[in-house]
Enzyme design. Structure first.
Site, PDB file in Angstrom:
ATOM      1  N   CYS A  53       3.387   1.561   2.701  1.00 53.75           N
ATOM      2  CA  CYS A  53       4.629   0.809   2.472  1.00 53.75           C
ATOM      3  C   CYS A  53       5.620   1.658   1.691  1.00 53.75           C
ATOM      4  O   CYS A  53       6.826   1.634   1.961  1.00 53.75           O
ATOM      5  CB  CYS A  53       4.332  -0.481   1.711  1.00 53.75           C
ATOM      6  SG  CYS A  53       3.205  -1.620   2.558  1.00 53.75           S
ATOM      7  N   ASP A  93       9.477  14.287 -36.261  1.00 55.39           N
ATOM      8  CA  ASP A  93      10.701  14.663 -36.971  1.00 55.39           C
ATOM      9  C   ASP A  93      11.296  13.527 -37.785  1.00 55.39           C
ATOM     10  O   ASP A  93      12.393  13.650 -38.309  1.00 55.39           O
ATOM     11  CB  ASP A  93      11.745  15.189 -35.977  1.00 55.39           C
ATOM     12  CG  ASP A  93      12.279  14.091 -35.071  1.00 55.39           C
ATOM     13  OD1 ASP A  93      11.619  13.046 -34.971  1.00 55.39           O
ATOM     14  OD2 ASP A  93      13.350  14.287 -34.472  1.00 55.39           O
ATOM     15  N   CYS A  99       0.833  -1.192   0.000  1.00 55.61           N
ATOM     16  CA  CYS A  99       0.000   0.000   0.000  1.00 55.61           C
ATOM     17  C   CYS A  99       0.871   1.245   0.000  1.00 55.61           C
ATOM     18  O   CYS A  99       2.100   1.161   0.045  1.00 55.61           O
ATOM     19  CB  CYS A  99      -0.936   0.005   1.207  1.00 55.61           C
ATOM     20  SG  CYS A  99      -0.050   0.140   2.783  1.00 55.61           S
TER      21      CYS A  99
END
Length: 578
Positions: free
Chosen positions: A45, A445, A42
C-alpha cells in the site's frame, strides 16, 4: 493545520514552507505537507500511495509511513495543489481524511476490527478446537453436528462473507489494478482452501478444510486490530503536543474582551492572558508583567520574567500576572506548530533500512504468488493429491504476507520519535535514529535536560553573625504570599525544615526583581526585602558584603536571592533545579 477542499472532499494537513533543505533532503523553494492517509494495510500500500503522489505534476518527492498512516509530500504550489494530491491518493484506492477525522477514523476502525475479531473467533472456534485437540492427542466429545461438512460449510461461509468481505474487496481491487497487496494474498489463500472444501462437501467428497480458511481470517483480523491499537498509541505524542495549544483565546478590542476560537485569531490581534492560562499564539507583550513557564520549549523549569516588548511563545504557561500581547505568528507559523510538523515529518521519514524494505515489498507480492503457483504444481506432480497441493500453496500465500516487513521499521520509528517528543526531545528524521546506535558520547548544553523540573533551595549563606535559620525564616515569611516558583521553593523549604514562619503584611511583588513585606517578628513589624542583589541595592541596601558570595553561587549555576531585614543585608539563598 490547514484545511483544503477538492473533489475528494475536505482534506487537512500540517503544511510549512520549505525554506531550507529539510530533514528528508528536499530542496528549498517547495512546500511540504503532512497528509493523514486512511486505508493502508501493508508495505505494498505504501508503494502504491507513493507512486500515485509522485505522478502528480509538481511533486518532487513523497514519503509514506505505514505505521503513522501519514504521507509527507514536497511539492511546487505553482504546479500542484492539495486537492490534486488528495485525488491522486483516492485514485490509488485510499483516502485523505478530513479535519478532525483522523482520530475518530482510527477509533471507528478499531471498534469495527474488534467486533469482526470477536464474531470471527466465535464462528471459528467450533471448527478449530477439534483439530487442535487431535494434534494435542486429546479427542473431546463434540456435538454430532460439527462432524457434518454441511454444518462446517455454514460456519466457514459466515466467516468468509462477514469477516472476509473487506479483505476480498481490497484484495481483488488491488489485483485488478495490477497492484496486488497483502489482502490479495489473504484472498487467494483463504479462497483456495474454502472453494476446495465446498467442492469436497457437495461434489467430490473427501476431507474439508474450512478451519484453515476461517482460522486464517481470524488471525489476520486479530493482527490488524493489534496494528491499529499500536498506531493509536504511537500517535498520542503528536496529539499531546497539539493539546498544548488552547482551543480558544481572549481578544481585547476597543469594545472590550471577546473569547474566540483559536482559528479566528489573526496577526495583529491583542490577546489577554490570565494567570495559569496557556499562551495561545506567538507574540510580543504590550502591557503587563508576568513570569512564563517555557519549559515545554527550553526544558528550563525556572519561569522567565516577561514585560512589555518581550516575546512570548504559544503553548507556554503564564504563571502569574495578567498581560496583553500582540499576536505576531498564528496557525502553522507558530513555534509549537513547527515543532508538531517536525515530529510528524520525522515519524513519516524513512531510515535507509526501511527504504530497502519498501523496495523489496514492491516486488514481494507477485513473487509470492509465483512461488505459490509453483508449490501447487510441484505437490500435484509429486503426489496427485489436490487437497495437499491446495493446503501447501495456501501456506505459502498466508505465511509470506509481508505485514512485518512493512510495519516493523516504521512502527519502531513512530515509537522512538513519539517517546522522544513526550520527553522533550525532537528527532529530525529516521536516519538520525538509525545512526544513534553508533553514538558513544552525549554532550548536554543546558541544565533543563537533566533536572527535576522544579527549583529548590540549595544553599543558605548567612552574613557574619547571623543565624542561617533566621535568614531562611525571614525570606519564607516575606515569600509566603508569593506565586513565583522561586518564592514558593523558599517557603516550602523553610516549612519542610521545621521552621516557624511568622505572619507578614503589606506584601508587594516587583515582577522580575523581588518582594517586600512587613514581617511580625518578636512583637514588632520588621521590613524584609527578598530578591536580586540589584533589587536590594535599588531598595537602599548596602550589598557590598554580599557581592563576593553572590558571584560564587552564580558561578556554581545557582539563582541567587538576597535577603535584607530593616535595610541590613542578612544573607543569600541559592536556588537550583537539581
Amino acid at each position: 493545520m490547514r484545511t483544503f477542499r477538492g473533489s475528494a472532499g475536505e482534506v487537512s494537513g500540517s503544511e510549512t514552507r520549505d525554506e531550507r533543505t529539510s530533514a528528508l533532503g528536499w530542496q528549498a523553494g517547495f512546500r511540504r505537507v503532512v497528509l493523514p492517509v486512511s486505508g493502508m494495510k501493508c508495505a505494498s500500500c505504501v508503494a502504491h500511495v507513493e507512486r500515485a503522489l509522485r505522478s502528480v505534476p509538481g511533486v518532487r518527492d513523497a514519503s509514506v509511513n505505514l505505521a503513522a498512516g501519514k504521507a509527507v509530500v514536497s511539492y511546487d504550489p505553482r504546479r500542484a495543489s492539495l486537492s490534486a494530491l488528495a485525488k491522486a491518493v483516492e485514485s490509488a484506492g485510499y483516502r485523505v481524511v478530513g479535519p478532525g477525522v483522523e482520530r475518530v477514523d482510527r477509533e471507528r476502525e478499531m471498534r469495527g476490527q474488534a467486533r469482526a475479531f470477536v464474531l470471527s473467533a466465535v464462528l471459528t472456534a467450533p471448527l478449530v478446537l477439534p483439530m487442535l485437540g487431535h494434534i494435542a492427542g486429546i479427542h473431546p466429545r463434540m456435538p454430532w453436528a460439527l462432524d457434518s461438512p454441511r454444518v462446517q460449510f455454514v460456519l466457514g461461509t459466515l466467516v468468509q462473507v462477514l469477516v472476509g468481505g473487506k479483505f476480498f474487496a481490497r484484495g481483488w481491487y488491488g489485483a485488478v489494478r495490477g497492484a496486488p497487496n497483502m489482502d490479495s494474498l489473504v484472498v487467494l489463500g483463504t479462497s483456495a482452501a474454502y472453494l476446495y472444501s465446498v467442492a469436497a462437501t457437495f461434489v467430490t467428497g473427501g476431507d474439508v478444510y474450512y478451519e484453515a480458511s476461517a482460522g486464517i481470517l481470524t488471525m489476520v483480523t486479530l493482527g490488524r486490530l493489534l496494528e491499529t491499537v499500536a498506531r493509536g498509541r504511537t500517535s498520542r505524542a503528536v496529539e499531546k503536543l497539539m493539546d498544548l495549544q488552547p482551543p480558544r483565546a481572549t481578544v481585547v478590542t476597543a469594545e472590550g474582551e471577546t473569547e474566540v476560537p483559536l482559528e479566528e485569531v489573526r496577526v495583529g490581534d491583542h490577546l489577554l492572558v490570565r494567570p495559569g492560562e496557556r499562551i495561545p499564539v506567538d507574540g510580543v507583550i504590550r502591557a503587563g508583567n508576568s513570569a512564563v513557564d517555557e519549559s515545554m520549549l527550553t526544558g528550563e523549569s525556572v519561569p522567565v520574567d516577561k514585560g512589555p516588548g518581550d516575546e512570548v511563545i504559544g503553548g507556554t504557561v503564564n504563571r502569574f500576572g495578567s498581560f496583553v500581547f500582540e499576536a505576531t505568528r498564528v496557525g502553522g507559523e507558530t513555534a509549537l506548530a513547527r515543532i508538531v510538523f517536525m515530529v510528524e515529518e520525522a515519524q513519516a521519514s524513512k531510515a535507509p533500512v526501511q527504504r530497502l524494505a519498501d523496495a523489496v515489498s514492491a516486488y514481494f507480492v507477485p513473487a509470492v504468488m509465483a512461488v505459490a503457483v509453483a508449490t501447487f504444481a510441484g505437490w500435484m506432480s509429486a503426489t496427485g493429491d489436490v487437497g495437499r497441493a491446495v493446503l501447501s500453496a495456501t501456506a505459502v500465500l498466508v505465511i509470506a504476507c509481508p505485514c512485518a516487513l512493512g510495519l516493523a521499521t516504521p512502527t519502531a520509528i513512530m515509537v522512538g520519535t513519539g517517546r522522544a517528543a513526550e520527553g522533550g526531545i525532537l528527532v529530525r528524521g529516521a536516519e538520525w535514529l538509525e545512526r544513534a546506535r553508533d553514538v558513544t558520547t552525549v554532550v548536554f548544553d543546558k541544565t533543563g535536560t537533566l533536572t527535576r523540573g522544579e527549583p529548590s533551595v540549595s544553599d543558605v549563606v548567612p552574613a557574619a553573625g547571623t543565624d542561617p535559620r533566621r535568614v531562611l525564616a525571614a525570606a519564607a515569611a516575606a515569600e509566603q504570599a508569593s506565586e513565583h516558583p522561586l518564592g514558593r521553593a523558599i517557603f516550602g523549604h523553610a516549612r519542610s525544615s521545621g521552621l516557624e514562619i511568622p505572619p507578614a503584611t503589606e506584601f508587594q511583588a516587583v515582577p522580575g526583581e523581588g518582594v517586600r513585606a512587613l514581617v511580625e517578628w518578636d512583637g514588632s513589624k520588621t521590613a524584609v526585602t527578598v530578591g536580586t542583589v540589584a533589587f536590594l541595592a535599588a531598595s537602599g541596601v548596602d550589598t557590598t558584603s554580599l557581592a563576593g558570595e553572590a558571584a560564587t553561587l552564580e558561578d556554581r549555576g545557582r539563582t541567587v536571592a538576597g535577603v535584607a531585614v530593616d535595610g541590613r543585608p542578612v544573607g543569600l539563598i541559592g536556588l537550583a533545579d537539581t
